[in-house]
Design an enzyme around this catalytic site. Structure first.
Site, PDB file in Angstrom:
ATOM      1  N   ALA A 142       0.843  -1.200   0.000  1.00 22.26           N
ATOM      2  CA  ALA A 142       0.000   0.000   0.000  1.00 22.26           C
ATOM      3  C   ALA A 142       0.876   1.248   0.000  1.00 22.26           C
ATOM      4  O   ALA A 142       1.428   1.637  -1.027  1.00 22.26           O
ATOM      5  CB  ALA A 142      -0.947  -0.038   1.201  1.00 22.26           C
ATOM      6  N   ARG A 143       1.032   1.866   1.151  1.00 22.59           N
ATOM      7  CA  ARG A 143       1.913   3.003   1.367  1.00 22.59           C
ATOM      8  C   ARG A 143       2.588   2.827   2.715  1.00 22.59           C
ATOM      9  O   ARG A 143       2.008   2.275   3.652  1.00 22.59           O
ATOM     10  CB  ARG A 143       1.146   4.333   1.340  1.00 22.59           C
ATOM     11  CG  ARG A 143       0.659   4.767  -0.030  1.00 22.59           C
ATOM     12  CD  ARG A 143       1.822   5.167  -0.935  1.00 22.59           C
ATOM     13  NE  ARG A 143       1.378   5.718  -2.226  1.00 22.59           N
ATOM     14  CZ  ARG A 143       1.185   4.996  -3.310  1.00 22.59           C
ATOM     15  NH1 ARG A 143       1.363   3.676  -3.273  1.00 22.59           N
ATOM     16  NH2 ARG A 143       0.799   5.572  -4.434  1.00 22.59           N
ATOM     17  N   ASP A 167       6.979  -3.668   0.396  1.00 18.67           N
ATOM     18  CA  ASP A 167       7.366  -2.971  -0.823  1.00 18.67           C
ATOM     19  C   ASP A 167       7.401  -1.466  -0.602  1.00 18.67           C
ATOM     20  O   ASP A 167       7.930  -0.739  -1.439  1.00 18.67           O
ATOM     21  CB  ASP A 167       6.406  -3.300  -1.969  1.00 18.67           C
ATOM     22  CG  ASP A 167       6.858  -2.711  -3.297  1.00 18.67           C
ATOM     23  OD1 ASP A 167       8.051  -2.880  -3.637  1.00 18.67           O
ATOM     24  OD2 ASP A 167       6.049  -2.064  -3.981  1.00 18.67           O
ATOM     25  N   GLU A 206      10.544   6.684   3.294  1.00 20.44           N
ATOM     26  CA  GLU A 206      10.825   6.119   1.977  1.00 20.44           C
ATOM     27  C   GLU A 206      11.421   7.199   1.076  1.00 20.44           C
ATOM     28  O   GLU A 206      10.859   8.304   1.021  1.00 20.44           O
ATOM     29  CB  GLU A 206       9.544   5.574   1.353  1.00 20.44           C
ATOM     30  CG  GLU A 206       9.752   4.834   0.044  1.00 20.44           C
ATOM     31  CD  GLU A 206       8.468   4.258  -0.531  1.00 20.44           C
ATOM     32  OE1 GLU A 206       8.161   4.586  -1.705  1.00 20.44           O
ATOM     33  OE2 GLU A 206       7.782   3.502   0.175  1.00 20.44           O
ATOM     34  N   HIS A 236       9.712  -0.360  -3.462  1.00 16.74           N
ATOM     35  CA  HIS A 236       8.516   0.247  -4.060  1.00 16.74           C
ATOM     36  C   HIS A 236       8.478  -0.015  -5.569  1.00 16.74           C
ATOM     37  O   HIS A 236       8.469   0.912  -6.374  1.00 16.74           O
ATOM     38  CB  HIS A 236       8.461   1.752  -3.769  1.00 16.74           C
ATOM     39  CG  HIS A 236       7.066   2.317  -3.909  1.00 16.74           C
ATOM     40  ND1 HIS A 236       6.664   3.459  -3.286  1.00 16.74           N
ATOM     41  CD2 HIS A 236       5.975   1.890  -4.626  1.00 16.74           C
ATOM     42  CE1 HIS A 236       5.406   3.727  -3.584  1.00 16.74           C
ATOM     43  NE2 HIS A 236       4.962   2.782  -4.397  1.00 16.74           N
ATOM     44  N   VAL A 237       8.422  -1.279  -5.910  1.00  7.95           N
ATOM     45  CA  VAL A 237       8.427  -1.679  -7.326  1.00  7.95           C
ATOM     46  C   VAL A 237       7.144  -2.412  -7.709  1.00  7.95           C
ATOM     47  O   VAL A 237       7.105  -3.112  -8.719  1.00  7.95           O
ATOM     48  CB  VAL A 237       9.663  -2.553  -7.644  1.00  7.95           C
ATOM     49  CG1 VAL A 237      10.940  -1.733  -7.555  1.00  7.95           C
ATOM     50  CG2 VAL A 237       9.746  -3.772  -6.706  1.00  7.95           C
TER      51      VAL A 237
END
Length: 320
Positions: free
Chosen positions: A235-236, A259, A264, A283-284
């Protein structure tokens, strides 16, 4: 600064791709390429349709908004809109904010399954074993017969369940903002989490980041998860309280596959890098070979509708 004018009467469209790379764009617009560079490609006041540069962060996303006095549509290329929200107050009333529903579902769902399987089957340890020339055999958990809870059952959450279907899970439970019934079963609300969390072996986060989900996964949420459970966040990063997660990881009670992180990008030296039982990807979820063709089809379709005066798709907010 000198702006290049194609037609004095035509409105501008700002694109993060060159216009000749996108098939099916309608005539009648001045297409301006801007991918977040220091200089704007034209006067923002002339922009009618703004496509936000992909994965360039909120500072880039909102930088031109204050000058976009004539913009009618702001289109993200991400499923989330949290990077644009800080600048929405700079826009005139009636601007439609659209997300990229349909672009990232397949890739994000693929990565979710990869993170689940890699974590359960011990792939990080196997990679380290290969580096050390060690044969690390043994028994490892399977996804088969596990209970999965998906927190955030929109189009991405549904795509994740699609890919779980062949793996013979014991149960899949779903949570979203509002309760409803689907062909696969009921969708619960966030209020039902205390009852659902203790029953899940794997908890997948695919929810948008908004005031109701900021810090949702804190100490209380994590404490309700069963011992040995796996938390997967696609998600985030802000959905999870990092300090609380670190405490559970370092105790050895929970595992995680992330992820996205908070902060970040995860800075060098951050304790999350070397916490036990955690797999981190940078974050891919959406940045795969599937992104460009799907993003370009989305933009061609949206701009064709906009040019014809038809409603654009994927409207998630209208300024007012």
């Amino acid at each position: 600064m000198t702006y290049t004018t194609h037609s004095a009467d035509a409105p501008d469209v700002w694109l993060p791709f060159e216009a000749d790379e996108i098939e099916g764009l309608p005539d009648g617009f001045n297409y301006r390429f801007w991918d977040g560079g220091q200089d704007f490609p034209a006067d923002p006041a002339h922009c009618a349709f703004y496509v936000v540069p992909y994965m360039k962060g909120p500072a880039v996303a909102v930088r031109p908004l204050g000058g976009m006095r004539g913009v009618r549509v702001v289109q993200t290329l991400s499923a989330g809109i949290d990077h644009v929200e800080p600048g929405l107050g700079l826009l005139p009333a009636g601007v439609r904010l659209c997300n990229a529903k349909g672009v990232h579902e397949a890739s994000t769902a693929e990565l979710t399954l990869a993170l689940i399987l890699a974590s359960l089957r011990g792939f990080p340890g196997f990679v380290h074993g290969q580096d050390a020339e060690e044969w690390r055999s043994g028994f490892y958990p399977a996804l088969a017969d596990k209970s999965v809870l998906i927190v955030g059952y929109g189009s991405i959450g549904s795509a994740i369940e699609d890919r779980l279907a062949p793996f013979e899970c014991a149960r899949v439970a779903r949570v979203a903002r509002s309760a409803r019934t689907t062909a696969r079963g009921p969708v619960h609300t966030l209020d039902d989490l205390p009852a659902l969390l203790p029953e899940a072996d794997i908890v997948v986060l695919s929810t948008p980041l908004n005031p109701s989900t900021q810090g949702l996964v804190g100490a209380e949420f994590l404490a309700a998860m069963r011992d040995g459970a796996l938390l997967v966040n696609v998600a985030r990063g802000g959905v999870v309280e990092t300090k609380a997660l670190l405490s559970e990881l370092e105790s050895g009670r929970l595992h995680a596959a992330l992820d996205v992180t908070d902060p970040e990008p995860l800075p060098a030296g951050h304790p999350l890098w070397h916490a036990p039982h955690v797999l981190i990807t940078p974050h891919v979820g959406g940045s795969t070979s599937a992104f460009l063709p799907r993003a370009k089809r989305l933009l061609a379709g949206q701009l064709t509708r906009f040019a014809a005066g038809d409603p654009v798709h994927n409207v998630v907010r209208t300024t007012g």
